[in-house]
Design a protein around this motif. Structure first.
Motif, PDB file in Angstrom:
ATOM      1  N   GLU A   1     -13.520  -1.937   3.213  1.00 18.15           N
ATOM      2  CA  GLU A   1     -13.026  -2.836   3.904  1.00 18.15           C
ATOM      3  C   GLU A   1     -11.958  -3.499   3.305  1.00 18.15           C
ATOM      4  O   GLU A   1     -10.743  -4.057   3.836  1.00 18.15           O
ATOM      5  CB  GLU A   1     -14.282  -4.052   4.121  1.00 18.15           C
ATOM      6  CG  GLU A   1     -15.477  -3.622   4.954  1.00 18.15           C
ATOM      7  CD  GLU A   1     -16.776  -4.468   4.706  1.00 18.15           C
ATOM      8  OE1 GLU A   1     -16.652  -5.482   3.859  1.00 18.15           O
ATOM      9  OE2 GLU A   1     -17.363  -4.653   5.515  1.00 18.15           O
ATOM     10  N   GLN A   2     -11.768  -3.733   1.868  1.00 19.79           N
ATOM     11  CA  GLN A   2     -10.818  -4.038   1.301  1.00 19.79           C
ATOM     12  C   GLN A   2      -9.597  -3.228   1.401  1.00 19.79           C
ATOM     13  O   GLN A   2      -8.227  -3.676   1.758  1.00 19.79           O
ATOM     14  CB  GLN A   2     -10.930  -4.086  -0.324  1.00 19.79           C
ATOM     15  CG  GLN A   2     -12.023  -5.334  -0.735  1.00 19.79           C
ATOM     16  CD  GLN A   2     -12.338  -4.995  -2.092  1.00 19.79           C
ATOM     17  OE1 GLN A   2     -11.952  -4.280  -2.798  1.00 19.79           O
ATOM     18  NE2 GLN A   2     -13.108  -6.120  -2.726  1.00 19.79           N
TER      19      GLN A   2
ATOM     20  N   GLU B   1      -8.029  -4.002   5.020  1.00 15.50           N
ATOM     21  CA  GLU B   1      -7.437  -5.294   4.511  1.00 15.50           C
ATOM     22  C   GLU B   1      -5.958  -5.118   4.150  1.00 15.50           C
ATOM     23  O   GLU B   1      -5.075  -5.668   4.657  1.00 15.50           O
ATOM     24  CB  GLU B   1      -8.060  -6.428   4.139  1.00 15.50           C
ATOM     25  CG  GLU B   1      -9.511  -6.748   4.514  1.00 15.50           C
ATOM     26  CD  GLU B   1     -10.384  -7.830   4.006  1.00 15.50           C
ATOM     27  OE1 GLU B   1      -9.724  -7.936   2.624  1.00 15.50           O
ATOM     28  OE2 GLU B   1     -11.460  -8.100   4.305  1.00 15.50           O
TER      29      GLU B   1
ATOM     30  N   LYS C   1      -2.389  -5.671   6.079  1.00 11.49           N
ATOM     31  CA  LYS C   1      -1.308  -6.491   5.567  1.00 11.49           C
ATOM     32  C   LYS C   1       0.007  -5.671   5.438  1.00 11.49           C
ATOM     33  O   LYS C   1       1.042  -6.122   5.771  1.00 11.49           O
ATOM     34  CB  LYS C   1      -1.817  -7.073   4.160  1.00 11.49           C
ATOM     35  CG  LYS C   1      -0.889  -7.941   3.360  1.00 11.49           C
ATOM     36  CD  LYS C   1      -1.238  -8.419   2.135  1.00 11.49           C
ATOM     37  CE  LYS C   1      -0.217  -9.195   1.291  1.00 11.49           C
ATOM     38  NZ  LYS C   1      -0.803  -9.698  -0.009  1.00 11.49           N
TER      39      LYS C   1
END
Length: 244
Positions: free
Chosen positions: A96-97, A100, A104
């Protein structure tokens, strides 16, 4: 059937048929069965889908097959954890990180591309030809994809006041073309018509709206010829309109 057993799929049965009960379910035998549900062990559904109107098929692995599937899942989880450099219990969180971070970075890249496109557009406008007050921009902008080419063409059109923009590029062994025309000139120069004409030179096709059109073809070696033809076509159409 008199005992309440379900009769599925309209199968034809002989005089004698096996009846199987599992908990509250009682059915006529539809195939191979185990002696007891304990023989099945672990039961993992691998797929589910439609096989007809109102019919669904569930496929699963059981017993040793299910154990092999679990081992495979665990092996994949371990390899993923090693790639992410985290313990297996943190694979989901790390993924998930990572997603993300990717989102970005994609936003930052988009911002950078837009800034670069604005700079390119201003450079093309500064080098525009002027024909009786009409600006003409014809250029090969290098390696950009079709969407970027069209966006750049439209950006240049929006900055030249009154004029025509014809841009070409080569991407993935294909010549791409984009034509944009300011609103005041669409009766004299139709972007879709110009795109169609010059795309035939590079062995392809094109077309679009009066103000914005695209085209292209596989003959990348004739891109310069197509751009030269576009310059000539637009000049003739503008001169013809001015003469009329």
């Amino acid at each position: 059937l008199a005992s309440g057993a379900l009769h599925l799929f309209d199968e034809k049965y002989g005089d004698e048929v096996r009846v199987v009960e599992a908990g509250p379910s009682r059915e006529l035998c539809g195939g191979t069965h185990c002696h007891s549900t304990g023989d099945i062990g672990l039961f993992l559904i691998t797929s589910e889908g439609s096989i007809g109107a109102g019919l669904r098929r569930i496929e699963a692995v059981t017993g040793t097959g299910a154990l092999q599937e679990v081992r495979g899942m665990r092996d994949r989880a371990v390899r993923l954890a090693q790639a992410l450099r985290v313990p297996t219990e943190r694979v989901v969180e790390a993924t998930e990180q990572l997603l993300e971070q990717r989102t970005k970075l994609e936003k930052e890249l988009g911002t950078a591309r837009r800034a670069g496109m604005d700079t390119s557009a201003m450079g093309l406008v500064a080098n525009a030809e002027v024909i009786d007050g009409v600006r003409l921009v014809v250029a090969n902008v290098g390696d950009v994809d079709d969407k970027q080419l069209r966006d750049l063409s439209d950006r240049v059109r929006d900055r030249i006041g009154s004029g025509v923009v014809i841009l070409g590029s080569v991407s993935n062994d294909r010549a791409a073309l984009a034509v944009s025309v300011t609103k005041d000139l669409v009766e004299a120069v139709h972007a879709g018509t110009v795109a169609k004409q010059i795309s035939s030179i590079v062995g392809g096709s094109g077309g679009g709206q009066p103000q914005s059109a695209t085209g292209g073809g596989k003959d990348v070696g004739r891109l310069s010829e197509a751009l030269d033809a576009a310059r000539r076509i637009v000049r003739e159409q503008i001169d013809g309109t001015r003469g009329a």
